[in-house]
Design a protein around this motif. Structure first.
Motif, mmCIF file in Angstrom:
data_model
loop_
_atom_site.group_PDB
_atom_site.id
_atom_site.type_symbol
_atom_site.label_atom_id
_atom_site.label_comp_id
_atom_site.label_asym_id
_atom_site.label_seq_id
_atom_site.Cartn_x
_atom_site.Cartn_y
_atom_site.Cartn_z
ATOM 1 N N UNK A 1 0.809 -1.238 0.000
ATOM 2 C CA UNK A 1 0.000 0.000 0.000
ATOM 3 C C UNK A 1 0.829 1.268 0.000
ATOM 4 N N UNK A 2 2.147 1.167 -0.110
ATOM 5 C CA UNK A 2 2.950 2.381 0.031
ATOM 6 C C UNK A 2 2.913 3.211 -1.245
ATOM 7 N N UNK A 3 3.004 2.573 -2.385
ATOM 8 C CA UNK A 3 3.011 3.322 -3.637
ATOM 9 C C UNK A 3 1.622 3.347 -4.247
ATOM 10 N N UNK B 1 4.112 7.420 7.105
ATOM 11 C CA UNK B 1 4.900 6.236 6.756
ATOM 12 C C UNK B 1 5.669 6.472 5.463
ATOM 13 N N UNK B 2 5.153 7.345 4.627
ATOM 14 C CA UNK B 2 5.819 7.623 3.353
ATOM 15 C C UNK B 2 5.290 8.926 2.774
ATOM 16 N N UNK B 3 6.071 9.483 1.877
ATOM 17 C CA UNK B 3 5.659 10.702 1.179
ATOM 18 C C UNK B 3 6.015 10.505 -0.283
ATOM 19 N N UNK B 4 5.098 10.841 -1.146
ATOM 20 C CA UNK B 4 5.352 10.732 -2.580
ATOM 21 C C UNK B 4 5.319 12.116 -3.201
ATOM 22 N N UNK C 1 -1.685 12.272 -12.247
ATOM 23 C CA UNK C 1 -0.403 12.451 -11.537
ATOM 24 C C UNK C 1 0.571 11.335 -11.888
ATOM 25 N N UNK C 2 1.802 11.713 -12.123
ATOM 26 C CA UNK C 2 2.862 10.748 -12.403
ATOM 27 C C UNK C 2 3.800 10.728 -11.204
ATOM 28 N N UNK C 3 4.054 9.516 -10.708
ATOM 29 C CA UNK C 3 4.913 9.400 -9.538
ATOM 30 C C UNK C 3 6.341 9.761 -9.910
ATOM 31 N N UNK C 4 6.968 10.594 -9.073
ATOM 32 C CA UNK C 4 8.357 10.991 -9.297
ATOM 33 C C UNK C 4 9.289 10.271 -8.336
ATOM 34 N N UNK C 5 9.043 10.465 -7.058
ATOM 35 C CA UNK C 5 9.898 9.847 -6.037
ATOM 36 C C UNK C 5 9.011 9.466 -4.855
ATOM 37 N N UNK C 6 9.221 8.262 -4.366
ATOM 38 C CA UNK C 6 8.619 7.809 -3.121
ATOM 39 C C UNK C 6 9.715 7.804 -2.071
ATOM 40 N N UNK C 7 9.479 8.458 -0.947
ATOM 41 C CA UNK C 7 10.478 8.468 0.125
ATOM 42 C C UNK C 7 9.783 7.994 1.400
ATOM 43 N N UNK C 8 10.329 6.968 1.994
ATOM 44 C CA UNK C 8 9.709 6.386 3.178
ATOM 45 C C UNK C 8 10.195 7.105 4.437
ATOM 46 N N UNK D 1 16.332 10.548 -8.294
ATOM 47 C CA UNK D 1 15.825 9.936 -9.511
ATOM 48 C C UNK D 1 16.224 10.843 -10.658
ATOM 49 N N UNK D 2 17.380 10.545 -11.268
ATOM 50 C CA UNK D 2 17.875 11.382 -12.362
ATOM 51 C C UNK D 2 18.162 12.802 -11.898
ATOM 52 N N UNK D 3 17.476 13.772 -12.479
ATOM 53 C CA UNK D 3 17.680 15.186 -12.117
ATOM 54 C C UNK D 3 16.886 15.589 -10.871
#
Lengths: 113, 110
Positions: free
Chosen positions: A99-101, B30-33, B43-50, B58-60
């Motif tokens: 469920x994280x992503x 628990x996480x931030x996207x 929305x397109x996911x760029x970076x997931x940081x827990x 992620x690249x640039x």
């Protein structure tokens, strides 16, 4: 990356009619979501669905809204009857087991006249 | 109540410059996207940081997370015109949804 598909991309209906929005989530994902975005505003959570059940819903998920995913086919959002304030873009998302992503579809633009 | 918010409504930079978008949140996560949304798209996911991570690239793109100040940043280096979009942070508190901020509108000028 993983793709979520949504059908149709646009839908125009008259107030009071029923509408069904379809989502084809990522194939091995287990959690499914609907979000609502009014033009120029932020994305707002509507509902989360897992294992055939609604796990959480927001105040925006009115009694006229329902969700289902019969037999692993499309994950659907049904609005019956529709109201003018339901005009928005509806985004479907899905998540894997942890469920994280969340991966989002391109959205369905719903216009209620 | 809004649990995640970006700190600037709009930013404008010239192509090739670097830019940073900041986000603050109000509860433990628990996480931030970080997402990017271009006009008319999802929305397109760029970076997931827990929550146990402090930085991710992620690249640039580079995202940081400071759980003590409940803030995150997304930096884009060598910006391009195609980076023009709305950038959202979204927080996961361990339940069944992400909460989105209102977004920062970034315009990259040629």
């Amino acid at each position: 990356g993983p793709k979520v598909l949504q059908i149709p991309s646009h839908q125009i209906i008259d107030m009071g009619q029923m509408v069904t929005l379809n989502c084809d989530p990522v194939s091995n994902h287990l959690y499914f979501y609907w979000y609502k975005q009014i033009l120029g505003q932020q994305m707002e959570f509507l509902v989360n669905f897992y294992n055939g059940k609604v796990m959480e819903k927001s105040k925006l998920f009115k009694d006229q809204f329902s969700v289902e995913r019969p037999d692993g086919s499309y994950f659907t959002l049904k609005i019956q009857p529709t109201a003018l304030e339901d005009s928005a873009v509806y985004f479907c998302a899905s998540s894997p087991r942890d469920r994280v992503e969340q991966y989002f579809g391109p959205g369905t633009r719903l216009t209620v006249l | 109540s809004q649990l995640a918010e970006e700190n600037s409504w709009a930013l404008s930079v010239h192509e090739g410059e670097s830019v940073t978008v900041n986000c603050s949140y109000k509860t433990s996560i628990t996480a931030l996207q970080w997402y990017r949304q271009k006009s008319g798209k999802g929305p397109a996911q760029l970076i997931l940081i827990r929550s146990n991570e402090r930085e991710k690239r992620n690249g640039r793109l580079r995202a940081t997370l400071d759980t003590s100040s409940q803030s995150s940043s997304l930096s884009i280096t060598a910006t391009r015109c195609e980076d023009t979009a709305v950038y959202f942070c979204a927080t996961n508190t361990g339940n069944y949804k992400y909460v989105f901020g209102a977004g920062t509108r970034l315009k990259v000028i040629a």
